[in-house]
Design a protein around this motif. Structure first.
Motif, PDB file in Angstrom:
ATOM      1  N   GLU A  32       0.531  -1.366   0.255  1.00 35.75           N
ATOM      2  CA  GLU A  32       0.341  -0.012  -0.258  1.00 35.75           C
ATOM      3  C   GLU A  32       1.095   1.205  -0.173  1.00 35.75           C
ATOM      4  OE1 GLU A  32      -2.478   0.288   3.695  1.00 35.75           O
ATOM      5  OE2 GLU A  32      -0.400   0.216   4.876  1.00 35.75           O
ATOM      6  N   PRO A  33       0.915   2.230  -0.975  1.00 33.39           N
ATOM      7  CA  PRO A  33       1.510   3.668  -0.876  1.00 33.39           C
ATOM      8  C   PRO A  33       1.363   3.679   0.501  1.00 33.39           C
ATOM      9  CG  PRO A  33      -0.804   4.006  -2.104  1.00 33.39           C
ATOM     10  CD  PRO A  33      -0.423   2.201  -1.322  1.00 33.39           C
ATOM     11  N   VAL A  34       2.037   5.217   0.953  1.00 34.65           N
ATOM     12  CA  VAL A  34       2.035   5.998   2.538  1.00 34.65           C
ATOM     13  C   VAL A  34       2.647   6.766   1.599  1.00 34.65           C
ATOM     14  CG1 VAL A  34       2.551   6.353   4.606  1.00 34.65           C
ATOM     15  CG2 VAL A  34       2.035   3.431   3.687  1.00 34.65           C
ATOM     16  N   ARG A  35       1.779   7.932   1.949  1.00 36.69           N
ATOM     17  CA  ARG A  35       2.370   9.374   1.418  1.00 36.69           C
ATOM     18  C   ARG A  35       3.230  10.227   3.159  1.00 36.69           C
ATOM     19  NH1 ARG A  35       3.243  12.888  -2.983  1.00 36.69           N
ATOM     20  NH2 ARG A  35       1.640  11.457  -4.245  1.00 36.69           N
ATOM     21  N   VAL A  36       4.310  10.710   2.527  1.00 32.81           N
ATOM     22  CA  VAL A  36       5.413  10.894   3.601  1.00 32.81           C
ATOM     23  C   VAL A  36       5.899  12.033   2.789  1.00 32.81           C
ATOM     24  CG1 VAL A  36       7.495  10.351   4.947  1.00 32.81           C
ATOM     25  CG2 VAL A  36       5.909   8.776   4.977  1.00 32.81           C
ATOM     26  N   GLY A  37       4.877  13.510   3.261  1.00 33.32           N
ATOM     27  CA  GLY A  37       5.798  14.750   2.563  1.00 33.32           C
ATOM     28  C   GLY A  37       5.260  14.764   1.988  1.00 33.32           C
ATOM     29  N   ARG A  38       6.064  14.962  -0.124  1.00 40.53           N
ATOM     30  CA  ARG A  38       6.065  14.372  -1.510  1.00 40.53           C
ATOM     31  C   ARG A  38       6.821  13.283  -2.238  1.00 40.53           C
ATOM     32  NH1 ARG A  38      10.931  18.093  -3.099  1.00 40.53           N
ATOM     33  NH2 ARG A  38       9.966  17.247  -5.403  1.00 40.53           N
ATOM     34  N   GLU A  39       6.966  12.194  -1.161  1.00 34.31           N
ATOM     35  CA  GLU A  39       7.335  11.258  -1.321  1.00 34.31           C
ATOM     36  C   GLU A  39       6.183  10.064  -0.660  1.00 34.31           C
ATOM     37  OE1 GLU A  39      11.750   8.802  -0.953  1.00 34.31           O
ATOM     38  OE2 GLU A  39      10.593   9.249   0.959  1.00 34.31           O
ATOM     39  N   VAL A  40       6.185   8.760  -1.810  1.00 31.51           N
ATOM     40  CA  VAL A  40       5.514   8.017  -1.580  1.00 31.51           C
ATOM     41  C   VAL A  40       6.189   7.129  -1.363  1.00 31.51           C
ATOM     42  CG1 VAL A  40       3.476   6.300  -2.722  1.00 31.51           C
ATOM     43  CG2 VAL A  40       3.962   9.064  -3.447  1.00 31.51           C
ATOM     44  N   ARG A  41       5.746   6.300  -0.292  1.00 26.82           N
ATOM     45  CA  ARG A  41       6.992   5.082   0.115  1.00 26.82           C
ATOM     46  C   ARG A  41       5.978   3.773   0.064  1.00 26.82           C
ATOM     47  NH1 ARG A  41       9.727   7.107   5.802  1.00 26.82           N
ATOM     48  NH2 ARG A  41      11.049   8.856   4.732  1.00 26.82           N
ATOM     49  N   TYR A  42       6.104   2.212   0.190  1.00 28.49           N
ATOM     50  CA  TYR A  42       5.447   1.583   0.075  1.00 28.49           C
ATOM     51  C   TYR A  42       5.906   0.737   1.694  1.00 28.49           C
ATOM     52  CZ  TYR A  42       4.202   3.489  -4.889  1.00 28.49           C
ATOM     53  OH  TYR A  42       3.603   3.910  -5.975  1.00 28.49           O
ATOM     54  N   ARG A  43       4.262   0.086   2.056  1.00 29.74           N
ATOM     55  CA  ARG A  43       4.564  -0.596   2.908  1.00 29.74           C
ATOM     56  C   ARG A  43       4.052  -1.921   2.146  1.00 29.74           C
ATOM     57  NH1 ARG A  43       1.566   2.232   6.918  1.00 29.74           N
ATOM     58  NH2 ARG A  43       2.939   3.314   7.064  1.00 29.74           N
ATOM     59  N   VAL A  44       4.210  -3.381   2.757  1.00 34.77           N
ATOM     60  CA  VAL A  44       4.592  -4.276   2.818  1.00 34.77           C
ATOM     61  C   VAL A  44       3.025  -5.056   3.282  1.00 34.77           C
ATOM     62  CG1 VAL A  44       4.705  -7.084   2.645  1.00 34.77           C
ATOM     63  CG2 VAL A  44       6.327  -5.351   1.650  1.00 34.77           C
ATOM     64  N   LEU A  45       1.825  -5.629   2.607  1.00 38.39           N
ATOM     65  CA  LEU A  45       0.943  -5.850   3.647  1.00 38.39           C
ATOM     66  C   LEU A  45       1.489  -7.680   4.113  1.00 38.39           C
ATOM     67  CD1 LEU A  45      -1.780  -4.152   2.077  1.00 38.39           C
ATOM     68  CD2 LEU A  45      -0.897  -3.586   3.725  1.00 38.39           C
ATOM     69  N   GLY A  46       1.432  -7.468   5.050  1.00 35.54           N
ATOM     70  CA  GLY A  46       2.445  -8.377   6.024  1.00 35.54           C
ATOM     71  C   GLY A  46       1.298 -10.002   5.124  1.00 35.54           C
ATOM     72  N   SER A  47      -0.045  -9.646   6.302  1.00 42.45           N
ATOM     73  CA  SER A  47      -0.777 -10.730   6.030  1.00 42.45           C
ATOM     74  C   SER A  47      -1.468 -11.267   4.463  1.00 42.45           C
ATOM     75  CB  SER A  47      -2.545 -10.459   6.809  1.00 42.45           C
ATOM     76  OG  SER A  47      -2.751  -9.345   6.101  1.00 42.45           O
ATOM     77  N   GLN A  48      -1.482 -10.343   3.497  1.00 51.07           N
ATOM     78  CA  GLN A  48      -1.567 -10.833   1.884  1.00 51.07           C
ATOM     79  C   GLN A  48      -0.540 -11.206   1.546  1.00 51.07           C
ATOM     80  OE1 GLN A  48      -4.860 -10.495   0.770  1.00 51.07           O
ATOM     81  NE2 GLN A  48      -5.503  -9.752   2.892  1.00 51.07           N
ATOM     82  N   LEU A  49       0.777 -11.045   1.690  1.00 51.42           N
ATOM     83  CA  LEU A  49       1.809 -11.672   1.306  1.00 51.42           C
ATOM     84  C   LEU A  49       1.932 -13.325   2.114  1.00 51.42           C
ATOM     85  CD1 LEU A  49       4.133 -11.664  -0.519  1.00 51.42           C
ATOM     86  CD2 LEU A  49       5.759 -10.597   1.564  1.00 51.42           C
ATOM     87  N   ALA A  50       1.242 -13.936   3.038  1.00 56.09           N
ATOM     88  CA  ALA A  50       2.126 -15.117   3.494  1.00 56.09           C
ATOM     89  C   ALA A  50       0.297 -14.978   2.845  1.00 56.09           C
ATOM     90  CB  ALA A  50       1.271 -14.920   5.792  1.00 56.09           C
ATOM     91  N   GLU A  51      -1.004 -15.054   2.705  1.00 57.49           N
ATOM     92  CA  GLU A  51      -1.647 -15.646   2.159  1.00 57.49           C
ATOM     93  C   GLU A  51      -1.381 -16.501   0.103  1.00 57.49           C
ATOM     94  OE1 GLU A  51      -5.105 -17.846   1.239  1.00 57.49           O
ATOM     95  OE2 GLU A  51      -4.381 -17.739   3.192  1.00 57.49           O
TER      96      GLU A  51
END
Length: 80
Positions: A32-51
């Motif tokens: 999922e994208p997470v906006r931090v100031g002008r930057e977009v960082r991506y966070r892994v969704l662990g439960s979805q990855l495990a599935e």
């Protein structure tokens, strides 16, 4: 969490290629994208990855059974 630019600094892939991969991973719900100031960082969704890993393991097991069956048929044909 990491941006496409940050990942490009540590991976042997261009930033554009990483951005495309991240878009696909986002589309299927693995990041999922997470906006931090002008930057977009991506966070892994662990439960979805495990599935997803669990599903891939099941698919791999199915292929192993199919390949074993093909091998048995081929060996039976060779011995005839």
């Amino acid at each position: 969490d990491a941006s496409a630019s940050a990942l490009a600094e540590v991976l042997p892939v261009s930033r554009q290629a990483i951005a495309k991969h991240l878009a696909v991973l986002q589309d299927v719900g693995l990041v999922e994208p997470v906006r931090v100031g002008r930057e977009v960082r991506y966070r892994v969704l662990g439960s979805q990855l495990a599935e997803t890993a669990r599903r891939l393991d099941l698919i791999g097991a199915q292929w192993d059974r199919r390949l074993a069956t093909i091998k048995q048929i081929a060996e039976a044909l060779e011995s005839e």
